[in-house]
Design a protein around this motif. Structure first.
Motif, PDB file in Angstrom:
ATOM      1  N   SER A   1       0.788  -1.267   0.264  1.00  0.00           N
ATOM      2  CA  SER A   1       0.212  -0.071  -0.245  1.00  0.00           C
ATOM      3  C   SER A   1       0.871   1.090   0.071  1.00  0.00           C
ATOM      4  CB  SER A   1      -1.090  -0.083   1.150  1.00  0.00           C
ATOM      5  OG  SER A   1      -2.035  -1.046   1.305  1.00  0.00           O
ATOM      6  N   ALA A   2       1.952   1.148   0.905  1.00  0.00           N
ATOM      7  CA  ALA A   2       2.802   2.295   0.703  1.00  0.00           C
ATOM      8  C   ALA A   2       3.352   2.706  -0.569  1.00  0.00           C
ATOM      9  CB  ALA A   2       3.736   2.225   1.904  1.00  0.00           C
ATOM     10  N   LEU A   3       3.755   1.600  -1.097  1.00  0.00           N
ATOM     11  CA  LEU A   3       4.416   1.874  -2.585  1.00  0.00           C
ATOM     12  C   LEU A   3       3.509   2.265  -3.487  1.00  0.00           C
ATOM     13  CD1 LEU A   3       6.654  -0.650  -4.466  1.00  0.00           C
ATOM     14  CD2 LEU A   3       4.742  -0.124  -5.504  1.00  0.00           C
ATOM     15  N   VAL A   4       2.287   1.763  -3.495  1.00  0.00           N
ATOM     16  CA  VAL A   4       1.221   2.239  -4.440  1.00  0.00           C
ATOM     17  C   VAL A   4       0.954   3.647  -4.289  1.00  0.00           C
ATOM     18  CG1 VAL A   4      -0.940   2.040  -5.204  1.00  0.00           C
ATOM     19  CG2 VAL A   4       0.459  -0.044  -4.869  1.00  0.00           C
ATOM     20  N   ARG A   5       0.713   3.923  -2.958  1.00  0.00           N
ATOM     21  CA  ARG A   5       0.285   5.448  -2.624  1.00  0.00           C
ATOM     22  C   ARG A   5       1.631   6.378  -2.893  1.00  0.00           C
ATOM     23  NH1 ARG A   5      -1.611   2.953   2.464  1.00  0.00           N
ATOM     24  NH2 ARG A   5      -3.548   2.844   2.388  1.00  0.00           N
ATOM     25  N   GLY A   6       2.707   5.984  -2.972  1.00  0.00           N
ATOM     26  CA  GLY A   6       3.745   6.744  -3.165  1.00  0.00           C
ATOM     27  C   GLY A   6       3.837   7.131  -4.867  1.00  0.00           C
ATOM     28  N   LEU A   7       3.161   6.607  -5.484  1.00  0.00           N
ATOM     29  CA  LEU A   7       3.230   6.693  -7.096  1.00  0.00           C
ATOM     30  C   LEU A   7       2.583   8.009  -7.495  1.00  0.00           C
ATOM     31  CD1 LEU A   7       2.775   3.070  -8.251  1.00  0.00           C
ATOM     32  CD2 LEU A   7       4.955   4.285  -8.068  1.00  0.00           C
ATOM     33  N   ASP A   8       2.870   8.828  -8.461  1.00  0.00           N
ATOM     34  CA  ASP A   8       2.295   9.913  -8.914  1.00  0.00           C
ATOM     35  C   ASP A   8       1.058   9.814  -9.391  1.00  0.00           C
ATOM     36  OD1 ASP A   8       4.740  11.292  -8.461  1.00  0.00           O
ATOM     37  OD2 ASP A   8       5.393  10.895 -10.558  1.00  0.00           O
ATOM     38  N   ARG A   9       0.661   8.590  -9.966  1.00  0.00           N
ATOM     39  CA  ARG A   9      -0.566   8.253 -10.315  1.00  0.00           C
ATOM     40  C   ARG A   9      -1.290   6.897 -10.284  1.00  0.00           C
ATOM     41  NH1 ARG A   9       0.331   9.139 -16.735  1.00  0.00           N
ATOM     42  NH2 ARG A   9       1.476  10.893 -16.130  1.00  0.00           N
ATOM     43  N   PRO A  10      -2.296   6.495 -10.005  1.00  0.00           N
ATOM     44  CA  PRO A  10      -2.629   5.053  -9.922  1.00  0.00           C
ATOM     45  C   PRO A  10      -2.112   4.085 -10.906  1.00  0.00           C
ATOM     46  CG  PRO A  10      -4.555   6.532  -9.316  1.00  0.00           C
ATOM     47  CD  PRO A  10      -3.398   7.366  -9.683  1.00  0.00           C
ATOM     48  N   PRO A  11      -1.508   2.899 -10.538  1.00  0.00           N
ATOM     49  CA  PRO A  11      -0.953   2.127 -11.430  1.00  0.00           C
ATOM     50  C   PRO A  11      -2.041   0.992 -12.090  1.00  0.00           C
ATOM     51  CG  PRO A  11      -0.238   1.384  -9.396  1.00  0.00           C
ATOM     52  CD  PRO A  11      -1.185   2.597  -9.033  1.00  0.00           C
ATOM     53  N   VAL A  12      -1.527   0.207 -12.973  1.00  0.00           N
ATOM     54  CA  VAL A  12      -1.849  -0.945 -13.167  1.00  0.00           C
ATOM     55  C   VAL A  12      -1.543  -1.966 -12.287  1.00  0.00           C
ATOM     56  CG1 VAL A  12      -2.508  -2.901 -14.941  1.00  0.00           C
ATOM     57  CG2 VAL A  12      -2.455  -0.647 -15.516  1.00  0.00           C
ATOM     58  N   LEU A  13      -2.372  -2.798 -11.572  1.00  0.00           N
ATOM     59  CA  LEU A  13      -2.079  -3.639 -10.502  1.00  0.00           C
ATOM     60  C   LEU A  13      -2.178  -5.161 -11.305  1.00  0.00           C
ATOM     61  CD1 LEU A  13      -3.507  -2.337  -7.188  1.00  0.00           C
ATOM     62  CD2 LEU A  13      -1.448  -2.163  -8.120  1.00  0.00           C
ATOM     63  N   ILE A  14      -0.998  -6.028 -11.201  1.00  0.00           N
ATOM     64  CA  ILE A  14      -1.428  -7.321 -11.640  1.00  0.00           C
ATOM     65  C   ILE A  14      -0.771  -8.487 -10.862  1.00  0.00           C
ATOM     66  CG2 ILE A  14      -0.851  -8.833 -13.752  1.00  0.00           C
ATOM     67  CD1 ILE A  14      -0.503  -6.533 -15.360  1.00  0.00           C
ATOM     68  N   GLY A  15      -1.603  -9.337 -10.367  1.00  0.00           N
ATOM     69  CA  GLY A  15      -1.085 -10.192  -9.246  1.00  0.00           C
ATOM     70  C   GLY A  15      -1.127 -11.794  -9.879  1.00  0.00           C
ATOM     71  N   HIS A  16      -0.430 -12.467  -9.174  1.00  0.00           N
ATOM     72  CA  HIS A  16      -0.498 -14.098  -9.563  1.00  0.00           C
ATOM     73  C   HIS A  16      -0.461 -14.681  -8.383  1.00  0.00           C
ATOM     74  CE1 HIS A  16       1.857 -17.643 -10.460  1.00  0.00           C
ATOM     75  NE2 HIS A  16       0.841 -17.991 -11.062  1.00  0.00           N
ATOM     76  N   SER A  17      -1.345 -15.632  -8.426  1.00  0.00           N
ATOM     77  CA  SER A  17      -1.584 -16.481  -7.155  1.00  0.00           C
ATOM     78  C   SER A  17      -2.022 -15.780  -5.860  1.00  0.00           C
ATOM     79  CB  SER A  17      -0.310 -17.368  -7.016  1.00  0.00           C
ATOM     80  OG  SER A  17      -0.528 -18.503  -6.057  1.00  0.00           O
ATOM     81  N   ALA A  18      -0.913 -15.859  -4.702  1.00  0.00           N
ATOM     82  CA  ALA A  18      -1.301 -15.126  -3.747  1.00  0.00           C
ATOM     83  C   ALA A  18      -1.165 -13.759  -3.937  1.00  0.00           C
ATOM     84  CB  ALA A  18      -0.519 -15.723  -2.519  1.00  0.00           C
ATOM     85  N   GLY A  19      -0.397 -13.156  -5.002  1.00  0.00           N
ATOM     86  CA  GLY A  19      -0.408 -11.782  -5.399  1.00  0.00           C
ATOM     87  C   GLY A  19      -1.642 -11.535  -6.045  1.00  0.00           C
ATOM     88  N   GLY A  20      -2.684 -12.224  -6.511  1.00  0.00           N
ATOM     89  CA  GLY A  20      -3.990 -11.983  -6.933  1.00  0.00           C
ATOM     90  C   GLY A  20      -4.729 -11.572  -5.567  1.00  0.00           C
ATOM     91  N   THR A  21      -4.571 -12.241  -4.609  1.00  0.00           N
ATOM     92  CA  THR A  21      -5.241 -11.755  -3.431  1.00  0.00           C
ATOM     93  C   THR A  21      -4.925 -10.495  -2.865  1.00  0.00           C
ATOM     94  OG1 THR A  21      -5.335 -14.310  -2.751  1.00  0.00           O
ATOM     95  CG2 THR A  21      -5.652 -12.655  -0.839  1.00  0.00           C
TER      96      THR A  21
END
Length: 283
Positions: free
Chosen positions: A77-97
């Motif tokens: 969450s901290a990483l995503v909040r620190g970006l200039d604009r909302p990113p595309v999030l892609i997760g695999h397996s537990a990364g999908g959760t």
């Protein structure tokens, strides 16, 4: 094929690839290079404490045994909040959760989950899933351990469509133990009162669009799990499911992954919240 947005727009210019259990960010190495060639900034964060390479984590899996799901979510969450604009999030397996948990918190412009582990409340447990995770779940003491797979177990759970020699090579390249604590907690969550660590609000109308991608030959997270997880979401927020016949759990490394990578990114950019990106060659 879409391209990154021009400067000054708010469409996503960054892709965050989130890995699952029994692997590290190294498992995204091909997708990272592929998306970078398309002009995107690509981030492949790991879990807190997992900063070492595969070889180091196999030599000392203590950080894996100690990590918790809330700690991972806060780290991402901290990483995503620190970006200039909302990113595309892609997760695999537990990364999908993890992607689903981030979207539920209003993070990211859009999400894609590949062979996703389920969020809380999904009770479909196919026999192949039970067999794939039995090495962890057969012993309650594993709640305090990092538990690895043998080459044979890896082949069944991750790479069942690969020849055995290729499966062994992928095992040596990508495999690390997984958190017994988190896996056990995910099983117990459906038996415990109140929201647990992997809880999402399935009626959250503010959640960004979400695409489930399912490999038809996946043993550890079969298509039935993806369909059930997607069906839990209610309301008008976009939730779609695509199934790719013939693909195993380790879909990001399977032959033909390039076409899937392009298709899911194009879907994500078309559905991302905010201005839509231009299509290459459009007038």
């Amino acid at each position: 094929m879409t391209t990154p947005p021009a400067p000054g727009t708010t469409a996503p210019d960054t892709i965050v690839l989130i890995h699952g259990f029994w692997v590290t960010p190294r498992s995204w190495e091909d997708w990272k290079a592929h998306y970078e060639q398309r002009g995107f900034r690509v981030l492949t964060p790991t879990y807190p404490g997992f900063e070492g390479e595969v070889e180091a984590l196999n030599a000392d899996p203590t950080p894996i045994a100690e990590v918790t799901l809330p700690a991972i979510v806060e780290h991402l969450s901290a990483l995503v909040r620190g970006l200039d604009r909302p990113p595309v999030l892609i997760g695999h397996s537990a990364g999908g959760t993890l992607v689903q948990l981030l979207l539920d918190r209003g993070l990211g412009a859009v999400g894609v989950v590949l062979n996703s582990a389920p969020t809380e409340g999904v009770r479909v447990v196919p026999l192949s899933q039970l067999r794939s995770t039995w090495t962890v779940l057969r012993n309650p003491a594993n709640r305090h351990r990092a538990v690895g797979l043998t080459e044979e177990q890896w082949h069944y759970a991750f790479t069942n469509t690969f020849p055995e020699d290729e499966s062994r090579a992928l095992y040596r390249r990508y495999h690390v133990p997984a958190s017994g604590r988190i896996l056990w907690n995910s099983v117990l969550a459906n038996l415990m009162p109140g929201p647990q660590d992997a809880h999402v609000d399935y009626g959250n109308e503010a959640r960004p669009p979400l695409l489930f991608v399912s490999g038809g030959e996946d043993h550890i997270m079969p298509p039935a799990v993806q369909r059930s997880n997607a069906a839990h979401y209610r309301g008008d927020t976009v939730t779609e499911v695509r199934e790719y016949p013939g693909y195993p759990h380790l879909l990001p490394a399977s032959p033909g992954w390039e076409a899937i990578a392009d298709e899911v990114l194009d879907w994500a950019l078309a559905h991302a919240t905010g201005p839509r990106p231009q299509v290459a060659g459009a007038q």
